[in-house]
Design a protein around this motif. Structure first.
Motif, mmCIF file in Angstrom:
data_model
loop_
_atom_site.group_PDB
_atom_site.id
_atom_site.type_symbol
_atom_site.label_atom_id
_atom_site.label_comp_id
_atom_site.label_asym_id
_atom_site.label_seq_id
_atom_site.Cartn_x
_atom_site.Cartn_y
_atom_site.Cartn_z
ATOM 1 N N UNK A 135 11.854 0.021 -1.666
ATOM 2 C CA UNK A 135 10.488 0.026 -2.152
ATOM 3 C C UNK A 135 10.335 -1.064 -3.223
ATOM 4 N N UNK A 136 9.169 -1.673 -3.272
ATOM 5 C CA UNK A 136 8.905 -2.690 -4.280
ATOM 6 C C UNK A 136 8.744 -1.999 -5.632
ATOM 7 N N UNK A 137 9.688 -2.258 -6.529
ATOM 8 C CA UNK A 137 9.734 -1.533 -7.793
ATOM 9 C C UNK A 137 8.505 -1.765 -8.665
ATOM 10 N N UNK A 138 7.972 -2.969 -8.676
ATOM 11 C CA UNK A 138 6.838 -3.276 -9.554
ATOM 12 C C UNK A 138 5.597 -2.482 -9.125
ATOM 13 N N UNK A 139 5.204 -2.609 -7.859
ATOM 14 C CA UNK A 139 4.008 -1.899 -7.379
ATOM 15 C C UNK A 139 4.173 -0.392 -7.511
ATOM 16 N N UNK A 140 5.339 0.103 -7.126
ATOM 17 C CA UNK A 140 5.582 1.539 -7.192
ATOM 18 C C UNK A 140 5.552 2.027 -8.632
ATOM 19 N N UNK A 141 6.254 1.344 -9.534
ATOM 20 C CA UNK A 141 6.361 1.787 -10.917
ATOM 21 C C UNK A 141 5.008 1.736 -11.626
ATOM 22 N N UNK A 142 4.270 0.659 -11.451
ATOM 23 C CA UNK A 142 2.953 0.555 -12.077
ATOM 24 C C UNK A 142 2.031 1.642 -11.536
ATOM 25 N N UNK A 143 2.036 1.838 -10.229
ATOM 26 C CA UNK A 143 1.213 2.882 -9.627
ATOM 27 C C UNK A 143 1.626 4.259 -10.139
ATOM 28 N N UNK A 203 0.838 -1.201 0.000
ATOM 29 C CA UNK A 203 0.000 0.000 0.000
ATOM 30 C C UNK A 203 0.873 1.251 0.000
ATOM 31 N N UNK A 204 1.959 1.231 0.746
ATOM 32 C CA UNK A 204 2.866 2.376 0.799
ATOM 33 C C UNK A 204 3.508 2.604 -0.565
ATOM 34 N N UNK A 205 3.892 1.534 -1.244
ATOM 35 C CA UNK A 205 4.491 1.659 -2.576
ATOM 36 C C UNK A 205 3.521 2.330 -3.536
ATOM 37 N N UNK A 206 2.279 1.905 -3.502
ATOM 38 C CA UNK A 206 1.262 2.466 -4.383
ATOM 39 C C UNK A 206 0.982 3.928 -4.015
ATOM 40 N N UNK A 207 0.903 4.212 -2.720
ATOM 41 C CA UNK A 207 0.647 5.577 -2.278
ATOM 42 C C UNK A 207 1.756 6.523 -2.746
ATOM 43 N N UNK A 208 3.017 6.123 -2.608
ATOM 44 C CA UNK A 208 4.111 6.992 -3.029
ATOM 45 C C UNK A 208 4.142 7.173 -4.539
ATOM 46 N N UNK A 209 3.777 6.148 -5.299
ATOM 47 C CA UNK A 209 3.679 6.298 -6.745
ATOM 48 C C UNK A 209 2.643 7.348 -7.111
ATOM 49 N N UNK A 210 1.483 7.290 -6.448
ATOM 50 C CA UNK A 210 0.429 8.278 -6.685
ATOM 51 C C UNK A 210 0.885 9.663 -6.241
#
Length: 123
Positions: A88-96, A28-35
């Motif tokens: 940070x998990x690169x996949x979740x962060x990058x996609x987000x 969730x944190x990875x996705x939040x930071x991507x956004x």
């Protein structure tokens, strides 16, 4: 334009909120930071364009292209720092990040287009 831009982000925030319940808690944190990063870069550009909208066309275009270039360079630098300094998990962060950035940029283009249409109708 700034208020409208914030209101346009509500559906995307709802989608991310729902996704936060569907994915593992650790991502969730990875996705939040991507956004968040995509929002910050596009929002700074929206604010700059809002402030220069009433100026002459050359100034507006210089600011538009300047913020686009600065946004590109800033994103590259931030991504290098994030990937190099965090776990940070690169996949979740990058996609987000990519999905959010595309949504934010499309929203920005739609608002600019609406303003241009209003301006051309008043002439």
């Amino acid at each position: 334009m700034i208020r409208s831009y914030f209101l346009a982000q509500i559906p995307l925030l709802i989608i991310y909120g729902v996704a936060g319940f569907l994915i593992p808690r650790a991502h969730v944190v990875d996705i939040f930071f991507g956004y968040l990063i995509s929002f910050v870069f596009v929002f700074v550009s929206v604010v700059a364009l809002e402030r220069t909208w009433k100026l002459n066309d050359n100034t507006f275009m210089n600011v538009f292209w300047g913020t686009l270039f600065a946004r590109f360079v800033g994103i590259i630098i931030v991504l290098i720092i994030i990937y190099g300094a965090t776990k940070i998990d690169e996949i979740y962060f990058t996609v987000s990040f990519i999905i959010s950035y595309l949504c934010h940029s499309i929203t920005e283009i739609i608002f600019i287009n609406k303003i241009l249409e209003k301006g051309s109708n008043t002439v």
